[in-house]
Design an enzyme around this catalytic site. Structure first.
Site, PDB file in Angstrom:
ATOM      1  N   HIS A 162       0.989  -1.411   0.248  1.00  0.00           N
ATOM      2  CA  HIS A 162       0.033   0.208   0.266  1.00  0.00           C
ATOM      3  C   HIS A 162       0.676   1.297  -0.148  1.00  0.00           C
ATOM      4  O   HIS A 162       0.763   2.379   0.279  1.00  0.00           O
ATOM      5  CB  HIS A 162      -1.099   0.183   1.165  1.00  0.00           C
ATOM      6  CG  HIS A 162      -2.052  -1.386   1.495  1.00  0.00           C
ATOM      7  ND1 HIS A 162      -2.856  -0.776   0.165  1.00  0.00           N
ATOM      8  CD2 HIS A 162      -2.642  -2.298   2.250  1.00  0.00           C
ATOM      9  CE1 HIS A 162      -3.637  -2.274   0.390  1.00  0.00           C
ATOM     10  NE2 HIS A 162      -3.399  -3.054   1.570  1.00  0.00           N
ATOM     11  N   ASP A 196      -2.626 -10.179  -2.365  1.00  0.00           N
ATOM     12  CA  ASP A 196      -3.160 -10.418  -0.866  1.00  0.00           C
ATOM     13  C   ASP A 196      -4.248 -10.115  -0.993  1.00  0.00           C
ATOM     14  O   ASP A 196      -5.067  -9.463  -2.371  1.00  0.00           O
ATOM     15  CB  ASP A 196      -2.338  -9.183  -0.561  1.00  0.00           C
ATOM     16  CG  ASP A 196      -2.989  -8.403   0.414  1.00  0.00           C
ATOM     17  OD1 ASP A 196      -2.107  -8.718   1.926  1.00  0.00           O
ATOM     18  OD2 ASP A 196      -3.831  -7.816   0.806  1.00  0.00           O
ATOM     19  N   HIS A 198      -6.137  -7.241   0.018  1.00  0.00           N
ATOM     20  CA  HIS A 198      -6.369  -5.641  -0.809  1.00  0.00           C
ATOM     21  C   HIS A 198      -5.629  -5.519  -2.005  1.00  0.00           C
ATOM     22  O   HIS A 198      -4.568  -6.060  -2.037  1.00  0.00           O
ATOM     23  CB  HIS A 198      -5.781  -5.251   0.616  1.00  0.00           C
ATOM     24  CG  HIS A 198      -6.911  -5.452   1.989  1.00  0.00           C
ATOM     25  ND1 HIS A 198      -5.727  -6.634   2.636  1.00  0.00           N
ATOM     26  CD2 HIS A 198      -7.476  -5.223   2.443  1.00  0.00           C
ATOM     27  CE1 HIS A 198      -6.669  -6.563   3.968  1.00  0.00           C
ATOM     28  NE2 HIS A 198      -7.143  -5.220   3.643  1.00  0.00           N
ATOM     29  N   ASP A 285      -3.735 -13.167   4.210  1.00  0.00           N
ATOM     30  CA  ASP A 285      -4.906 -12.400   4.526  1.00  0.00           C
ATOM     31  C   ASP A 285      -5.827 -12.897   3.705  1.00  0.00           C
ATOM     32  O   ASP A 285      -7.352 -13.048   3.472  1.00  0.00           O
ATOM     33  CB  ASP A 285      -5.129 -11.216   4.590  1.00  0.00           C
ATOM     34  CG  ASP A 285      -4.701  -9.905   3.648  1.00  0.00           C
ATOM     35  OD1 ASP A 285      -3.970 -11.002   2.923  1.00  0.00           O
ATOM     36  OD2 ASP A 285      -4.976  -8.563   3.709  1.00  0.00           O
TER      37      ASP A 285
HETATM   38  N1  Q9C Z   1      -9.958  -2.352  11.564  1.00  0.00           N
HETATM   39  C1  Q9C Z   1      -2.270  -5.225   4.545  1.00  0.00           C
HETATM   40  O1  Q9C Z   1      -2.820  -6.234   4.063  1.00  0.00           O
HETATM   41  N2  Q9C Z   1      -7.975  -1.449   7.099  1.00  0.00           N
HETATM   42  N3  Q9C Z   1      -2.996  -3.544   4.837  1.00  0.00           N
HETATM   43  C2  Q9C Z   1      -8.529  -2.664   8.180  1.00  0.00           C
HETATM   44  C3  Q9C Z   1      -9.377  -3.230  10.341  1.00  0.00           C
HETATM   45  C4  Q9C Z   1      -6.840  -1.407   6.275  1.00  0.00           C
HETATM   46  C5  Q9C Z   1      -4.539  -3.808   4.857  1.00  0.00           C
HETATM   47  C6  Q9C Z   1      -9.829  -2.139   8.745  1.00  0.00           C
HETATM   48  C7  Q9C Z   1      -5.967  -2.550   6.282  1.00  0.00           C
HETATM   49  C8  Q9C Z   1      -4.901  -2.339   5.701  1.00  0.00           C
HETATM   50  C9  Q9C Z   1      -0.519  -4.684   3.798  1.00  0.00           C
HETATM   51 ZN    ZN Z   2      -3.835  -6.927   3.098  1.00  0.00          ZN
END
Ligand code: Q9C
Ligand code: ZN
Length: 341
Positions: A162, A196, A198, A285
């Site tokens: 990200h 990933d 995301h 994830d």
């Molecule tokens: N409380 C990676 O997997 N949103 N980043 C979180 C949950 C952010 C994920 C909301 C997710 C970022 C590297």
């Molecule tokens: Zn992720």
């Protein structure tokens, strides 16, 4: 020794525990942070149980070369600020810069708002030290590939995908995959496949106008999940990078059977560009047990995923991105590594 172990060199960052965010801020509330040291500790413990050989990277031995790469893939103003700022406590942004003038004044929570996009990604006293060690690990892994090692994996934190050219977020500070891609791009065309959960918005951003680094991401549809503002099919690259980016946004609750044809299509797209090197941004994830995501991939499936990736028959650098089930993440990594032979 299991099949494949000799073909896969595994690096890890020995100092990752120094970066340990306690909470993120969502809708004004503090919630426990997901990107925590026990993620990598669980992976390392499981790999040791399975008798994988692990190589620690403890110190930064190529700082000048690293800074050259980092200031190529990221805004040099961001890198120099990160390097020279020494917070004594966790810094969360208070106001976000929307004009990109980068007026570096005021409280550190204002300055941090120059560069970050969300309240999930605090700047901690040791963030730079740890992120730079992970960068060094990526550099070492890239050199291994250039020296003829067919497969290299990096188990490190914080993650990177990200982190964009001048705006970072989503628990990421330096784009680890992009560091290796920049190094390898001096010797050939690189493909980065981001699996990933995301969208790999930072990686996409960094290489969006370049044809020498292809970027492809399979992820939850950004119309309902982070990073929200990027990751649609119609983002295909600009200028020299036209048609060198490919996105596969997916619905919730994707199963192994639904994921596999998408992965095959992504591999087909990559192979049609005839790259020389492959980098996998491996987020675990996508697992059915992940606490912040909603895909339904199983532990066994990661082995099949790795076998499918091997059809590309390219020197392959795997880098850990997300994955927040601190119970399952080690087993999932082992399953993935078993797919390499
Ligand atoms: N409380 C990676 O997997 N949103 N980043 C979180 C949950 C952010 C994920 C909301 C997710 C970022 C590297
Ligand atoms: Zn992720």
């Amino acid at each position: 020794m299991e099949i494949g172990k000799g073909q896969m060199k595994i690096f890890y960052t020995a100092n990752h525990q120094l970066h340990s965010p306690e909470f993120e801020v969502f809708n004004g509330e503090q919630v426990p942070h997901s990107e925590i040291p026990s993620r990598v500790e669980n992976i390392l413990a499981t790999l040791r149980e399975e008798e994988y050989e692990l190589t620690p990277v403890e110190s930064v031995t190529n700082e000048q070369e690293l800074l050259n790469i980092l200031t190529t893939i990221h805004d040099p103003n961001y890198i120099s600020w990160l390097q020279s700022t020494h917070p004594t406590e966790a810094i969360y942004p208070s106001v976000f810069n929307f004009l990109n003038q980068q007026l570096l004044h005021g409280h550190l929570s204002i300055q941090w708002g120059n560069f970050c996009t969300d309240m999930f990604t605090p700047l901690l006293p040791n963030t730079w030290t740890v992120a730079l060690t992970t960068a060094q690990t990526m550099y070492a892994a890239g050199q291994e590939i250039l020296n003829g090692q067919p497969n290299v994996t990096v188990i490190g934190r914080p993650p990177g995908h990200h982190a964009g050219r001048s705006r970072i977020g989503g628990y990421c500070y330096l784009n680890n995959a992009a560091i290796a891609a920049q190094l390898l791009s001096e010797k050939g065309t690189v493909a980065i496949l981001d699996v990933d959960y995301h969208h790999g918005n930072g990686t996409q951003d960094i290489f969006y106008d370049r044809a020498d680094v292809l970027t492809c991401s399979i992820h939850a549809d950004p119309r309902r999940k982070f990073p929200y503002f990027a990751g649609l099919e119609n983002e295909t690259g600009v200028r020299a990078g036209k048609k060198s980016n490919k996105n596969f946004p997916l619905a919730a609750e994707i199963t192994n059977e639904q994921y596999q044809p998408v992965l095959e299509e992504a591999i087909h797209w990559i192979s049609s560009h005839k790259p020389n090197f492959l980098i996998i941004s491996l987020g675990l994830d996508t697992h059915e047990s992940d606490p912040i995501a909603d895909f339904k991939l199983t532990t066994e499936y990661y082995q099949k995923m790795a076998r499918t990736l091997q059809q590309l028959n390219l020197p392959t650098l795997v880098v850990l991105e997300g994955g927040y089930s601190t119970e399952a993440i080690g087993r999932n990594m082992v399953s993935f590594l078993k797919g390499f032979s």
